[in-house]
Design an enzyme around this catalytic site. Structure first.
Site, PDB file in Angstrom:
ATOM      1  N   GLY A  43      22.832-112.107  54.500  1.00 49.22           N
ATOM      2  CA  GLY A  43      24.069-111.765  53.800  1.00 49.22           C
ATOM      3  C   GLY A  43      24.950-112.923  53.377  1.00 49.22           C
ATOM      4  N   GLU A  98      29.598-116.764  57.840  1.00 52.04           N
ATOM      5  CA  GLU A  98      29.113-115.378  57.919  1.00 52.04           C
ATOM      6  C   GLU A  98      29.740-114.560  56.801  1.00 52.04           C
ATOM      7  OE1 GLU A  98      27.069-113.222  58.490  1.00 52.04           O
ATOM      8  OE2 GLU A  98      27.262-112.329  60.487  1.00 52.04           O
ATOM      9  N   ASP A  99      29.015-113.563  56.349  1.00 51.77           N
ATOM     10  CA  ASP A  99      29.521-112.734  55.255  1.00 51.77           C
ATOM     11  C   ASP A  99      30.613-111.774  55.731  1.00 51.77           C
ATOM     12  OD1 ASP A  99      27.691-111.288  56.764  1.00 51.77           O
ATOM     13  OD2 ASP A  99      26.585-110.471  55.073  1.00 51.77           O
ATOM     14  N   ASP A 102      32.146-107.275  61.422  1.00 53.36           N
ATOM     15  CA  ASP A 102      32.349-105.821  61.470  1.00 53.36           C
ATOM     16  C   ASP A 102      32.528-105.400  62.932  1.00 53.36           C
ATOM     17  OD1 ASP A 102      32.385-103.119  60.892  1.00 53.36           O
ATOM     18  OD2 ASP A 102      30.251-102.956  60.495  1.00 53.36           O
ATOM     19  N   LYS A 130      36.308-106.691  58.862  1.00 51.34           N
ATOM     20  CA  LYS A 130      36.528-105.233  58.867  1.00 51.34           C
ATOM     21  C   LYS A 130      36.935-104.869  60.295  1.00 51.34           C
ATOM     22  CE  LYS A 130      33.041-102.806  56.892  1.00 51.34           C
ATOM     23  NZ  LYS A 130      31.810-101.954  56.942  1.00 51.34           N
ATOM     24  N   PHE A 151      31.926 -99.052  53.525  1.00 53.79           N
ATOM     25  CA  PHE A 151      30.704 -99.844  53.445  1.00 53.79           C
ATOM     26  C   PHE A 151      30.669-100.541  52.090  1.00 53.79           C
ATOM     27  CE2 PHE A 151      26.254-100.973  53.222  1.00 53.79           C
ATOM     28  CZ  PHE A 151      26.072-101.484  54.495  1.00 53.79           C
ATOM     29  N   ASP A 158      24.207-106.350  51.417  1.00 50.00           N
ATOM     30  CA  ASP A 158      23.244-105.367  50.932  1.00 50.00           C
ATOM     31  C   ASP A 158      23.463-103.989  51.535  1.00 50.00           C
ATOM     32  OD1 ASP A 158      22.344-106.112  53.640  1.00 50.00           O
ATOM     33  OD2 ASP A 158      20.578-104.913  53.172  1.00 50.00           O
ATOM     34  N   ARG A 164      22.610-107.225  46.605  1.00 50.34           N
ATOM     35  CA  ARG A 164      23.069-108.565  47.002  1.00 50.34           C
ATOM     36  C   ARG A 164      23.491-109.401  45.800  1.00 50.34           C
ATOM     37  NH1 ARG A 164      21.678-109.249  52.471  1.00 50.34           N
ATOM     38  NH2 ARG A 164      19.686-108.362  53.125  1.00 50.34           N
TER      39      ARG A 164
HETATM   40  P1  IMP Z   1      28.475-106.732  63.143  1.00 51.09           P
HETATM   41  O1  IMP Z   1      27.411-107.258  64.064  1.00 51.09           O
HETATM   42  O2  IMP Z   1      28.688-105.258  63.306  1.00 51.09           O
HETATM   43  O3  IMP Z   1      29.766-107.496  63.176  1.00 51.09           O
HETATM   44  O4  IMP Z   1      27.915-106.801  61.681  1.00 51.09           O
HETATM   45  C1  IMP Z   1      27.573-107.950  61.065  1.00 51.09           C
HETATM   46  C2  IMP Z   1      26.497-107.688  60.033  1.00 51.09           C
HETATM   47  O5  IMP Z   1      26.421-106.308  59.653  1.00 51.09           O
HETATM   48  C3  IMP Z   1      26.823-108.433  58.771  1.00 51.09           C
HETATM   49  O6  IMP Z   1      26.274-109.728  58.798  1.00 51.09           O
HETATM   50  C4  IMP Z   1      26.225-107.550  57.701  1.00 51.09           C
HETATM   51  O7  IMP Z   1      24.870-107.917  57.464  1.00 51.09           O
HETATM   52  C5  IMP Z   1      26.255-106.167  58.266  1.00 51.09           C
HETATM   53  N1  IMP Z   1      27.389-105.356  57.728  1.00 51.09           N
HETATM   54  C6  IMP Z   1      28.491-104.934  58.379  1.00 51.09           C
HETATM   55  N2  IMP Z   1      29.325-104.252  57.585  1.00 51.09           N
HETATM   56  C7  IMP Z   1      28.721-104.241  56.369  1.00 51.09           C
HETATM   57  C8  IMP Z   1      29.097-103.677  55.087  1.00 51.09           C
HETATM   58  O8  IMP Z   1      30.160-103.058  54.868  1.00 51.09           O
HETATM   59  N3  IMP Z   1      28.217-103.890  54.087  1.00 51.09           N
HETATM   60  C9  IMP Z   1      27.034-104.562  54.237  1.00 51.09           C
HETATM   61  N4  IMP Z   1      26.662-105.110  55.400  1.00 51.09           N
HETATM   62  C10 IMP Z   1      27.496-104.934  56.469  1.00 51.09           C
HETATM   63 MG    MG Z   2      22.832-106.675  56.089  1.00 50.79          MG
END
Ligand code: IMP
Ligand code: MG
Length: 179
Positions: A43, A98-99, A102, A130, A151, A158, A164
């Site tokens: 991402g 990092e993108d 979440d 987020k 989302f 993606d 992407r």
């Molecule tokens: P976390 O581990 O829940 O913090 O999520 C991190 C990863 O989840 C990111 O690097 C993204 O690849 C994916 N992700 C979380 N939220 C989204 C979203 O809204 N759109 C797309 N990918 C997401």
């Molecule tokens: Mg992803």
């Protein structure tokens, strides 16, 4: 606009301005040092490519690939390293790019794994935050945009490996993922 996108949350112009600001901030923060930038695949690849070109420092680049999401829109809560770094980070100033932050599961895990390898410093710069779905506390040095609990796709992010390449961050129509 792509028909699967409900609305544009962050435009190409807004992304450009914010990424420049983040690059300048990193340049100031790491003046006189030579950080190793770690992109979290896949991402972050678009954000990383753009922010690096706004950073005026000697630097090196590496990548890690981790997965926690599978094909859905909710984190599985578990993280797996699919590709590890090619660099020894002992004594290095490491900057994770990092993108999106979440649930925090991915970054919490990465920070723990990388801290055990003895870097001189370890910091996170994330384009999106987020906070609504946070499960693990993660301290980011800087976040580009705080976004609502939707989302989003585009600019590297993606859904099921698609979208992407969109130049903006858009909210995906829930019908697309059966939401
Ligand atoms: P976390 O581990 O829940 O913090 O999520 C991190 C990863 O989840 C990111 O690097 C993204 O690849 C994916 N992700 C979380 N939220 C989204 C979203 O809204 N759109 C797309 N990918 C997401
Ligand atoms: Mg992803």
């Amino acid at each position: 606009m792509n028909p699967d996108i409900e609305s544009i949350l962050i435009s190409e112009e807004e992304l450009g301005a914010k990424v420049r600001e983040m690059g300048e901030e990193i340049t100031r923060r790491y003046a006189g040092r030579e950080p190793l930038f770690v992109g979290v695949l896949k991402g972050s690849f678009v954000f990383m490519a753009d922010v690096l070109r706004c950073i005026d420092l000697p630097c090196s680049v590496d990548f890690m690939a981790v997965s926690s999401y599978g094909a859905g829109t909710e984190s599985s809560g578990r993280v797996r390293i699919d590709k590890d770094l090619g660099h020894d980070i002992k004594g290095r100033d490491v900057v994770i790019l990092e993108d999106i932050l979440d649930s925090g599961t991915t970054l919490h895990y990465l920070l723990k794994v990388l801290a055990e390898r003895g870097p001189a410093s370890l910091a996170v710069y994330t384009l999106l935050d987020k906070p609504a779905r946070r499960k693990k506390e993660v301290k980011a040095e800087m976040t580009g945009f705080t976004i609502p609990d939707a989302f989003v796709v585009g600019y590297g992010l993606d859904y099921d490996e698609k979208y992407r390449n969109l130049p903006y961050i858009g909210v995906l129509r829930p019908e697309v993922y059966g939401g």
